[in-house]
Design a protein around this motif. Structure first.
Motif, PDB file in Angstrom:
ATOM      1  N   ALA A  31     -88.656  -4.375 122.842  1.00  0.00           N
ATOM      2  CA  ALA A  31     -88.806  -5.446 121.657  1.00  0.00           C
ATOM      3  C   ALA A  31     -87.577  -6.245 121.539  1.00  0.00           C
ATOM      4  O   ALA A  31     -87.337  -7.530 121.866  1.00  0.00           O
ATOM      5  N   ALA A  32     -86.233  -5.699 121.542  1.00  0.00           N
ATOM      6  CA  ALA A  32     -84.975  -6.470 121.415  1.00  0.00           C
ATOM      7  C   ALA A  32     -84.635  -7.035 122.882  1.00  0.00           C
ATOM      8  O   ALA A  32     -84.389  -8.160 122.605  1.00  0.00           O
ATOM      9  N   GLU A  33     -85.066  -6.554 123.925  1.00  0.00           N
ATOM     10  CA  GLU A  33     -84.822  -7.319 125.232  1.00  0.00           C
ATOM     11  C   GLU A  33     -85.537  -8.609 125.287  1.00  0.00           C
ATOM     12  O   GLU A  33     -85.105  -9.446 125.733  1.00  0.00           O
ATOM     13  N   ARG A  34     -86.713  -8.349 124.793  1.00  0.00           N
ATOM     14  CA  ARG A  34     -87.926  -9.732 124.802  1.00  0.00           C
ATOM     15  C   ARG A  34     -87.136 -10.685 123.803  1.00  0.00           C
ATOM     16  O   ARG A  34     -86.906 -11.816 124.121  1.00  0.00           O
ATOM     17  N   LEU A  35     -86.826 -10.358 122.702  1.00  0.00           N
ATOM     18  CA  LEU A  35     -86.220 -11.046 121.855  1.00  0.00           C
ATOM     19  C   LEU A  35     -84.839 -11.751 121.965  1.00  0.00           C
ATOM     20  O   LEU A  35     -84.781 -13.250 121.869  1.00  0.00           O
ATOM     21  N   PHE A  36     -83.956 -11.149 122.525  1.00  0.00           N
ATOM     22  CA  PHE A  36     -82.832 -11.392 122.782  1.00  0.00           C
ATOM     23  C   PHE A  36     -82.984 -12.590 124.011  1.00  0.00           C
ATOM     24  O   PHE A  36     -82.295 -13.511 124.306  1.00  0.00           O
ATOM     25  N   ALA A  37     -83.926 -12.239 125.018  1.00  0.00           N
ATOM     26  CA  ALA A  37     -84.097 -13.214 125.898  1.00  0.00           C
ATOM     27  C   ALA A  37     -84.857 -14.463 125.635  1.00  0.00           C
ATOM     28  O   ALA A  37     -84.383 -15.657 126.127  1.00  0.00           O
ATOM     29  N   ARG A  38     -85.573 -14.288 124.535  1.00  0.00           N
ATOM     30  CA  ARG A  38     -86.132 -15.502 123.894  1.00  0.00           C
ATOM     31  C   ARG A  38     -85.358 -16.361 123.257  1.00  0.00           C
ATOM     32  O   ARG A  38     -85.332 -17.519 123.276  1.00  0.00           O
ATOM     33  N   ASP A  39     -84.698 -15.736 122.068  1.00  0.00           N
ATOM     34  CA  ASP A  39     -84.125 -16.464 121.099  1.00  0.00           C
ATOM     35  C   ASP A  39     -82.524 -16.463 121.159  1.00  0.00           C
ATOM     36  O   ASP A  39     -81.892 -17.205 120.468  1.00  0.00           O
ATOM     37  N   GLY A  40     -82.040 -15.661 122.151  1.00  0.00           N
ATOM     38  CA  GLY A  40     -80.646 -15.439 122.112  1.00  0.00           C
ATOM     39  C   GLY A  40     -80.214 -14.330 121.209  1.00  0.00           C
ATOM     40  O   GLY A  40     -80.751 -14.159 119.964  1.00  0.00           O
ATOM     41  N   VAL A  41     -79.097 -13.729 121.378  1.00  0.00           N
ATOM     42  CA  VAL A  41     -78.708 -12.603 120.641  1.00  0.00           C
ATOM     43  C   VAL A  41     -78.301 -12.813 119.250  1.00  0.00           C
ATOM     44  O   VAL A  41     -78.631 -12.362 118.425  1.00  0.00           O
TER      45      VAL A  41
END
Length: 200
Positions: A31-41
């Protein structure tokens, strides 16, 4: 039954709890990888990750403490693959090449690794004062660079290894790439030349 033998028995349900924890960890990292890739860390919160993973916020914090811990866990697999190539892969990154050729190859590959995961590396290295010095990966990078500089006959190889790694920090690379608009290819070439110059 005496107390010594009773401690050898598995607790009821302990295997299931460990399996649940492993499953939750995988869900959280995905989930973190998806969100970081989509929205930025920077924009993603721990609450966002918990919601995306379908776990409680308490579960998330127990496993990772904070967003920097989450970033470090995501980086772990990528760093491990890099370490394997560095320690046992083909030259010049792996064994068998001249020490300075190996050092230059380390710089080139490490710069690519940091830039590819820049937001995650930046978060993990700057979460607290001195954070980058406290990771096991940093210890390995430092030992490796120091060893190669020593083999190349560099004086004070420990200080020179620290100097090189300071130049390779995510914060420094980000400054050069974004604030000074240096092209990645030219920057990598210059840092590789810097590594070689440290042996003299």
């Amino acid at each position: 039954m005496d107390s010594a033998s009773s401690t050898d028995l598995p607790l009821a349900g302990s295997g299931r709890r460990r399996a649940d924890a492993t499953r939750n960890r995988t869900k959280v990292l995905d989930a973190a990888e998806r969100l970081f890739a989509r929205d930025g860390v920077e924009k993603v919160t721990m609450q966002d990750v918990a919601k995306e993973a379908g776990v409680g916020v308490g579960t998330l914090y127990r496993g990772f403490t904070d967003k920097a811990g989450l970033a470090m866990a995501l980086l772990d697999e990528r760093e491990r693959a890099f370490q394997e190539r560095m320690l046992s892969g083909p030259p010049p990154l792996g064994p068998g090449a001249d020490p300075l050729d190996r050092l230059a190859a380390f710089v080139e590959n490490y710069v690519a690794l940091v830039i590819d995961q820049r937001e995650l590396v930046l978060l993990s290295q700057t979460a607290a004062p001195g954070a980058r010095f406290r990771s096991g990966a940093h210890d390995l990078w430092r030992t490796h660079c120091r060893h190669l500089l020593d083999l190349a006959g560099a004086p004070s190889p420990d200080i020179r290894a620290d100097t090189l790694l300071a130049a390779l920090s995510a914060e420094m690379l980000t400054h050069w790439l974004t604030d000074q608009n240096r092209p990645q290819e030219a920057l990598t070439r210059d840092l590789s030349a810097l590594a070689r110059s440290l042996a003299t």
